[in-house]
Design an enzyme around this catalytic site. Sequence first.
Site, PDB file in Angstrom:
ATOM      1  N   TYR A 149      -1.897  -0.252  11.109  1.00  0.00           N
ATOM      2  CA  TYR A 149      -2.083  -0.938   9.817  1.00  0.00           C
ATOM      3  C   TYR A 149      -0.877  -0.712   8.914  1.00  0.00           C
ATOM      4  CZ  TYR A 149      -3.444  -1.362   4.915  1.00  0.00           C
ATOM      5  OH  TYR A 149      -3.445  -1.662   3.566  1.00  0.00           O
ATOM      6  N   LEU A 198     -14.384   4.490   3.225  1.00  0.00           N
ATOM      7  CA  LEU A 198     -15.112   5.745   2.978  1.00  0.00           C
ATOM      8  C   LEU A 198     -16.202   5.631   1.909  1.00  0.00           C
ATOM      9  CD1 LEU A 198     -15.224   8.892   3.608  1.00  0.00           C
ATOM     10  CD2 LEU A 198     -13.928   9.131   1.499  1.00  0.00           C
ATOM     11  N   THR A 203       0.816  -1.218   0.000  1.00  0.00           N
ATOM     12  CA  THR A 203       0.000   0.000   0.000  1.00  0.00           C
ATOM     13  C   THR A 203       0.850   1.269   0.000  1.00  0.00           C
ATOM     14  OG1 THR A 203      -1.488   1.277   1.439  1.00  0.00           O
ATOM     15  CG2 THR A 203      -0.104  -0.308   2.537  1.00  0.00           C
ATOM     16  N   ASP A 204       0.279   2.361  -0.495  1.00  0.00           N
ATOM     17  CA  ASP A 204       0.985   3.654  -0.433  1.00  0.00           C
ATOM     18  C   ASP A 204       1.132   4.149   1.008  1.00  0.00           C
ATOM     19  OD1 ASP A 204      -1.661   4.454   0.065  1.00  0.00           O
ATOM     20  OD2 ASP A 204      -1.786   5.832  -1.636  1.00  0.00           O
ATOM     21  N   GLU A 205       0.396   3.529   1.953  1.00  0.00           N
ATOM     22  CA  GLU A 205       0.475   4.000   3.344  1.00  0.00           C
ATOM     23  C   GLU A 205       1.845   3.756   3.964  1.00  0.00           C
ATOM     24  OE1 GLU A 205      -2.694   3.638   6.002  1.00  0.00           O
ATOM     25  OE2 GLU A 205      -4.227   3.762   4.447  1.00  0.00           O
ATOM     26  N   LYS A 220       1.942  -3.411   7.484  1.00  0.00           N
ATOM     27  CA  LYS A 220       2.171  -3.640   6.056  1.00  0.00           C
ATOM     28  C   LYS A 220       3.644  -3.390   5.707  1.00  0.00           C
ATOM     29  CE  LYS A 220      -0.413  -4.481   3.163  1.00  0.00           C
ATOM     30  NZ  LYS A 220      -0.893  -5.800   2.611  1.00  0.00           N
TER      31      LYS A 220
HETATM   32  P1  NAD Z   1     -10.286  -6.761   2.424  1.00  0.00           P
HETATM   33  O1  NAD Z   1     -10.295  -6.458   3.873  1.00  0.00           O
HETATM   34  O2  NAD Z   1     -11.512  -6.483   1.618  1.00  0.00           O
HETATM   35  O3  NAD Z   1      -9.932  -8.296   2.207  1.00  0.00           O
HETATM   36  C1  NAD Z   1      -8.916  -8.956   2.911  1.00  0.00           C
HETATM   37  C2  NAD Z   1      -9.107 -10.447   2.709  1.00  0.00           C
HETATM   38  O4  NAD Z   1      -8.023 -11.124   3.369  1.00  0.00           O
HETATM   39  C3  NAD Z   1     -10.411 -10.985   3.324  1.00  0.00           C
HETATM   40  O5  NAD Z   1     -11.027 -11.865   2.414  1.00  0.00           O
HETATM   41  C4  NAD Z   1      -9.940 -11.720   4.570  1.00  0.00           C
HETATM   42  O6  NAD Z   1     -10.782 -12.809   4.929  1.00  0.00           O
HETATM   43  C5  NAD Z   1      -8.558 -12.186   4.144  1.00  0.00           C
HETATM   44  N1  NAD Z   1      -7.641 -12.414   5.262  1.00  0.00           N
HETATM   45  C6  NAD Z   1      -7.355 -11.575   6.297  1.00  0.00           C
HETATM   46  N2  NAD Z   1      -6.448 -12.124   7.103  1.00  0.00           N
HETATM   47  C7  NAD Z   1      -6.132 -13.330   6.578  1.00  0.00           C
HETATM   48  C8  NAD Z   1      -5.246 -14.359   6.952  1.00  0.00           C
HETATM   49  N3  NAD Z   1      -4.506 -14.277   8.065  1.00  0.00           N
HETATM   50  N4  NAD Z   1      -5.161 -15.465   6.175  1.00  0.00           N
HETATM   51  C9  NAD Z   1      -5.922 -15.583   5.047  1.00  0.00           C
HETATM   52  N5  NAD Z   1      -6.790 -14.645   4.665  1.00  0.00           N
HETATM   53  C10 NAD Z   1      -6.894 -13.519   5.408  1.00  0.00           C
HETATM   54  O7  NAD Z   1      -9.030  -5.998   1.845  1.00  0.00           O
HETATM   55  P2  NAD Z   1      -8.775  -5.311   0.437  1.00  0.00           P
HETATM   56  O8  NAD Z   1      -9.210  -3.895   0.520  1.00  0.00           O
HETATM   57  O9  NAD Z   1      -9.271  -6.169  -0.656  1.00  0.00           O
HETATM   58  O10 NAD Z   1      -7.181  -5.303   0.433  1.00  0.00           O
HETATM   59  C11 NAD Z   1      -6.461  -6.413  -0.113  1.00  0.00           C
HETATM   60  C12 NAD Z   1      -4.979  -6.112  -0.014  1.00  0.00           C
HETATM   61  O11 NAD Z   1      -4.687  -4.924  -0.723  1.00  0.00           O
HETATM   62  C13 NAD Z   1      -4.475  -5.905   1.403  1.00  0.00           C
HETATM   63  O12 NAD Z   1      -3.207  -6.504   1.512  1.00  0.00           O
HETATM   64  C14 NAD Z   1      -4.375  -4.393   1.537  1.00  0.00           C
HETATM   65  O13 NAD Z   1      -3.374  -4.049   2.458  1.00  0.00           O
HETATM   66  C15 NAD Z   1      -4.002  -4.010   0.122  1.00  0.00           C
HETATM   67  N6  NAD Z   1      -4.410  -2.672  -0.305  1.00  0.00           N
HETATM   68  C16 NAD Z   1      -5.709  -2.260  -0.166  1.00  0.00           C
HETATM   69  C17 NAD Z   1      -6.071  -1.005  -0.640  1.00  0.00           C
HETATM   70  C18 NAD Z   1      -7.481  -0.478  -0.507  1.00  0.00           C
HETATM   71  O14 NAD Z   1      -7.700   0.713  -0.759  1.00  0.00           O
HETATM   72  N7  NAD Z   1      -8.459  -1.286  -0.130  1.00  0.00           N
HETATM   73  C19 NAD Z   1      -5.108  -0.178  -1.259  1.00  0.00           C
HETATM   74  C20 NAD Z   1      -3.791  -0.639  -1.361  1.00  0.00           C
HETATM   75  C21 NAD Z   1      -3.461  -1.891  -0.900  1.00  0.00           C
HETATM   76  O1  DAU Z   2      -4.073   4.272   0.672  1.00  0.00           O
HETATM   77  C1  DAU Z   2      -4.301   2.897   0.577  1.00  0.00           C
HETATM   78  C2  DAU Z   2      -5.128   2.469   1.759  1.00  0.00           C
HETATM   79  O2  DAU Z   2      -6.428   3.008   1.555  1.00  0.00           O
HETATM   80  C3  DAU Z   2      -5.207   0.961   1.926  1.00  0.00           C
HETATM   81  O3  DAU Z   2      -3.923   0.455   2.189  1.00  0.00           O
HETATM   82  C4  DAU Z   2      -6.156   0.600   3.064  1.00  0.00           C
HETATM   83  O4  DAU Z   2      -6.311  -0.811   3.134  1.00  0.00           O
HETATM   84  C5  DAU Z   2      -7.496   1.232   2.798  1.00  0.00           C
HETATM   85  O5  DAU Z   2      -8.351   1.011   3.906  1.00  0.00           O
HETATM   86  C6  DAU Z   2      -7.369   2.729   2.551  1.00  0.00           C
HETATM   87  O6  DAU Z   2      -7.002   3.425   3.775  1.00  0.00           O
HETATM   88  P1  DAU Z   2      -7.670   4.829   4.178  1.00  0.00           P
HETATM   89  O7  DAU Z   2      -7.589   4.977   5.639  1.00  0.00           O
HETATM   90  O8  DAU Z   2      -7.145   5.934   3.340  1.00  0.00           O
HETATM   91  O9  DAU Z   2      -9.174   4.527   3.699  1.00  0.00           O
HETATM   92  P2  DAU Z   2     -10.581   4.857   4.353  1.00  0.00           P
HETATM   93  O10 DAU Z   2     -11.623   4.496   3.350  1.00  0.00           O
HETATM   94  O11 DAU Z   2     -10.723   4.308   5.721  1.00  0.00           O
HETATM   95  O12 DAU Z   2     -10.539   6.448   4.486  1.00  0.00           O
HETATM   96  C7  DAU Z   2     -10.369   7.271   3.341  1.00  0.00           C
HETATM   97  C8  DAU Z   2     -10.323   8.699   3.849  1.00  0.00           C
HETATM   98  O13 DAU Z   2     -11.633   9.040   4.344  1.00  0.00           O
HETATM   99  C9  DAU Z   2      -9.368   8.915   4.998  1.00  0.00           C
HETATM  100  O14 DAU Z   2      -8.768  10.199   4.896  1.00  0.00           O
HETATM  101  C10 DAU Z   2     -10.268   8.848   6.227  1.00  0.00           C
HETATM  102  C11 DAU Z   2     -11.584   9.420   5.725  1.00  0.00           C
HETATM  103  N1  DAU Z   2     -12.786   8.859   6.381  1.00  0.00           N
HETATM  104  C12 DAU Z   2     -12.939   7.515   6.394  1.00  0.00           C
HETATM  105  C13 DAU Z   2     -14.023   6.939   7.024  1.00  0.00           C
HETATM  106  C14 DAU Z   2     -14.194   5.441   7.058  1.00  0.00           C
HETATM  107  C15 DAU Z   2     -13.715   9.716   6.958  1.00  0.00           C
HETATM  108  O15 DAU Z   2     -13.587  10.951   6.907  1.00  0.00           O
HETATM  109  N2  DAU Z   2     -14.795   9.145   7.583  1.00  0.00           N
HETATM  110  C16 DAU Z   2     -14.983   7.795   7.659  1.00  0.00           C
HETATM  111  O16 DAU Z   2     -15.986   7.357   8.260  1.00  0.00           O
END
Ligand code: NAD
Ligand code: DAU
Length: 345
Positions: free
Chosen positions: A151, A191, A126-128, A155
Amino acid sequence: MKHLLVTGGAGFIGSEFVRHMASTHPDWKIVCFDKLTYAGNLDNLTPVQELPNYAFVQGDIADREVVRYTFEQHQIDTVVNFAAESHVDRSILDPDAFVISNTVGVNILLDAARQHGIERFLHVSTDEVYGDIEGDHLSVENDPFMPNSPYAASKAGGELLVRAYHVTHGMNTVITRGSNTYGKYQYPEKLIPFFITEALEDKPLPLYGDGRQVRDWLYVHDHVTGIETALLHGQSGEAYNVAGENRQHNIDVVRLLLSLLGKPESLIRYVPDREGHDARYAMTAQKLKALGWERQYTFEAGLKATVDWYLAHPEWWRKIKTGAYLEFYQRQYAERLKASKGQGE
Ligand code: NAD
Ligand code: DAU
């Protein structure tokens, strides 16, 4: 024929990857391996469950024995690791599961992959990991790690282990760092799906702080093709940013969502900020683009497709927004909403 293990394939991005790869690589065997935590959902995999080149295994990447058995049973030669705890707010409330899955689990998966002699290991990050990006800087792949949430730190820990297995054991590894991803089948805690589904029920939308934080939004299909490009063409030992290159203030995203839904801005409630909230994420995707990747969706097109999907699939998200989901909602938002303000209040 490749034998591909997709861990975390029942989640949001992982399931889009499974659906995409199963249809575009019909000659590959795709094994989805998932613990089915609260975020894992077999409904996300209905479109592929009958395909002859697809199999599902329920398991935890931190469980050495089931991981080892799965590698052998399915003769796995390629791994794409999505499995993770993914929600920043939950990592602030309960960090342990994040360290176990996102760092310890990655080590167990890497170790089993090494012993099994797999050909390639792609780790989804992730970019985080870059932390809060000041000014108008765009993160590049060799920038330092400055993770700020539990988190992000978990990562970063997982990524460092991937690097170590490449350097120490010569493992063929690739890392992708995605930006904020949105689209269909996203668990309604993040969000965009949270606010869409709350707004549809005319509930308050709790925007953290002043809502001026910046995120770089990427449509889920574009994230998946970015990972596919890095898997097929990335250089071993390298990391690739998968950036939407579409930076938006949160408040602007919410206003656009409300206009697509035909709902009033009076639903927005400004609530006390997330602890340690990163103000800005911003990356360049130049390195991945040099491998031939381009995003296909504009933000407007991706957001419209997402809103339309949630409108058309209330049965998918209504089933989720019960039980443990409501307990999390209470813990995360009840006090915040009591202290909230509307626009101009
Ligand atoms: P998600 O929470 O929707 O899905 C995560 C999945 O992993 C779920 O199906 C869960 O059951 C499974 N899981 C969790 N722990 C596990 C374990 N110990 N063993 C096996 N399975 C397990 O997440 P997502 O948003 O689809 O993110 C997927 C990946 O992409 C993550 O690694 C996350 O860090 C990364 N990522 C997400 C975002 C985003 O914006 N959502 C952005 C950049 C990177
Ligand atoms: O940047 C990549 C990441 O993006 C991934 O690695 C994470 O898995 C994914 O959860 C996401 O993280 P963020 O914290 O950026 O996403 P989130 O949707 O939780 O929040 C997006 C923005 O919105 C953030 O600045 C927080 C704000 N927010 C979020 C929620 C849930 C609010 O203002 N109110 C809310 O209720």
